[in-house]
Design a protein around this motif. Structure first.
Motif, short mmCIF file in Angstrom:
data_model
loop_
_atom_site.label_atom_id
_atom_site.label_comp_id
_atom_site.label_asym_id
_atom_site.label_seq_id
_atom_site.Cartn_x
_atom_site.Cartn_y
_atom_site.Cartn_z
N PRO A 193 -39.22 49.75 6.13
CA PRO A 193 -38.89 50.17 7.50
C PRO A 193 -38.60 49.01 8.44
N ARG A 194 -39.00 47.80 8.06
CA ARG A 194 -38.72 46.65 8.93
C ARG A 194 -37.23 46.42 9.11
N ALA A 195 -36.45 46.61 8.03
CA ALA A 195 -35.00 46.42 8.12
C ALA A 195 -34.38 47.42 9.07
N THR A 196 -34.85 48.66 9.01
CA THR A 196 -34.33 49.69 9.91
C THR A 196 -34.70 49.41 11.36
N THR A 197 -35.95 49.00 11.57
CA THR A 197 -36.40 48.66 12.92
C THR A 197 -35.59 47.49 13.48
N TYR A 198 -35.38 46.49 12.65
CA TYR A 198 -34.56 45.33 13.03
C TYR A 198 -33.16 45.77 13.43
N ARG A 199 -32.54 46.57 12.57
CA ARG A 199 -31.17 47.02 12.81
C ARG A 199 -31.08 47.85 14.09
N ASN A 200 -31.99 48.82 14.22
CA ASN A 200 -31.94 49.72 15.38
C ASN A 200 -32.15 48.96 16.68
N ARG A 201 -33.09 48.02 16.67
CA ARG A 201 -33.37 47.28 17.91
C ARG A 201 -32.17 46.41 18.31
N LEU A 202 -31.57 45.72 17.34
CA LEU A 202 -30.46 44.86 17.67
C LEU A 202 -29.20 45.65 18.01
N VAL A 203 -29.03 46.83 17.41
CA VAL A 203 -27.92 47.71 17.81
C VAL A 203 -28.11 48.11 19.26
#
Length: 331
Positions: A193-203
């Motif tokens: 889930p860290r990759a998704t959190t990273y992606r969503n936050r930077l998007v």
């Protein structure tokens, strides 16, 4: 504060040998037993608590590990968890036997009062463990869906903490080097889930660049290869900051940056995860997310004891907080 000399004295090797082992120097010719001893000593010396010596009750539990010995040497996260389980169990007079999931079919579990399963398990493996009809607790993932107690670490909040920190420092190009694992039986990719959190936050911040996201296996070799790839492919566009999925991956990434004469944190900042012993012995010492692995192990043991006492206990999913340890690899 524990030093390399302290580790060397306790492990019975030279300080230079300890330094090279802690930095995963592949050119060092030592046995796997020596390597393991040094890494385990370094981890144990981090702990202030020591198991209390009490009379053994005769009760014993099984700790089922999903990873191999080689994987444990590459990333001591799971070793830390096991140490937490053993410390709490021994203080309660309960003995602990470690069993590899790959070998569980050859083990008679009749005499065990319960099972703590450490790692990432697919559905077939969960049902197999449940088939022993013993109190069962998982560490590493949330298995409440299957009706089992589970303990996991909060890896999501730190991603936002780290991104906030980098943005505050004026760094907007942020990369991620993430680990990728697979279950043993069905070889399913384990969702991080860290990759998704990273992606969503930077998007959300309008800063996401898919070219800055790299994934591979956990361990120093993978960390080296992924950073080498980032350096080669991105050239001058190499991000000024990286979030890295484990300390051992970060050790490999540091090696690649050093070989290319890229200063850390002068040109590239690094913040990793887990805070195993190697983090503070790296050069530069790693800023990292401290995961309370010992508390995860202790809490899992408590949940198991509650199940043993009450067969109708309501399952729980326990999430343990984390904190950032600031060292030298980041601003």
């Amino acid at each position: 504060m524990t030093t390399i000399k302290d580790v060397a004295k306790s492990a019975g090797v030279s300080a230079s040998t300890v330094s090279r082992i802690l930095n995963y120097d592949a050119t060092l010719a030592v046995s796997e037993d020596t390597r393991r001893k040094v890494l385990e000593v370094a981890e144990k010396l981090q702990y202030k608590k020591k198991p209390k010596k009490v009379k053994q009750s005769g009760a014993k539990i099984a700790v089922v590990q999903w990873h191999s010995d080689k994987e444990e040497l590459n990333d001591l996260y799971y070793y830390q968890i096991q140490y937490g389980i053993e410390t709490k169990a021994l203080s309660g007079g309960v003995s602990v036997d470690t069993i590899s999931f790959n070998n569980i079919a050859n083990i008679d579990l009749t005499g065990y009062s319960g099972i703590i399963a450490v790692g990432k398990y697919d559905e077939s493996e969960i049902h197999r463990l449940a088939g022993y009809h013993k109190p069962l607790v998982f560490i590493g993932e949330n298995y409440l869906l299957y009706g089992f107690d589970s303990v996991q670490s909060d890896f999501l909040t730190p991603i936002n903490w780290i991104i906030n920190h980098y943005l505050t420092e004026g760094i907007t190009d942020i990369g991620l080097i993430a680990g990728q694992e697979k279950t043993l039986t069905e070889h399913n990719a384990v969702y991080d889930p860290r990759a998704t959190t990273y992606r969503n936050r930077l998007v959300h911040e309008d800063l996401f660049n898919p070219d800055f996201l790299f994934t591979g296996s956990y361990g120093p070799d993978s960390g080296y290869q992924l950073m080498e790839r980032a350096i080669t492919e991105l050239k001058d566009d190499l991000p000024h900051a990286f979030i890295i999925g484990s300390d051992s991956m970060a050790i490999g990434a540091l090696k690649a940056l050093k070989q290319h004469d890229i200063p850390v944190p002068g040109r590239v900042n690094i913040i990793s995860f887990n805070d195993v012993a190697i983090a503070k012995y790296a050069y530069p010492a790693l800023t990292t997310v401290h995961v309370y692995t010992e508390i995860m192990g202790e809490r899992a043991f408590d949940l198991l004891q509650e199940q043993i006492k009450d067969a109708n206990k309501i399952p729980e999913s326990v999430v343990i907080s984390t904190r950032i340890i600031k060292r030298d690899s980041s601003v």
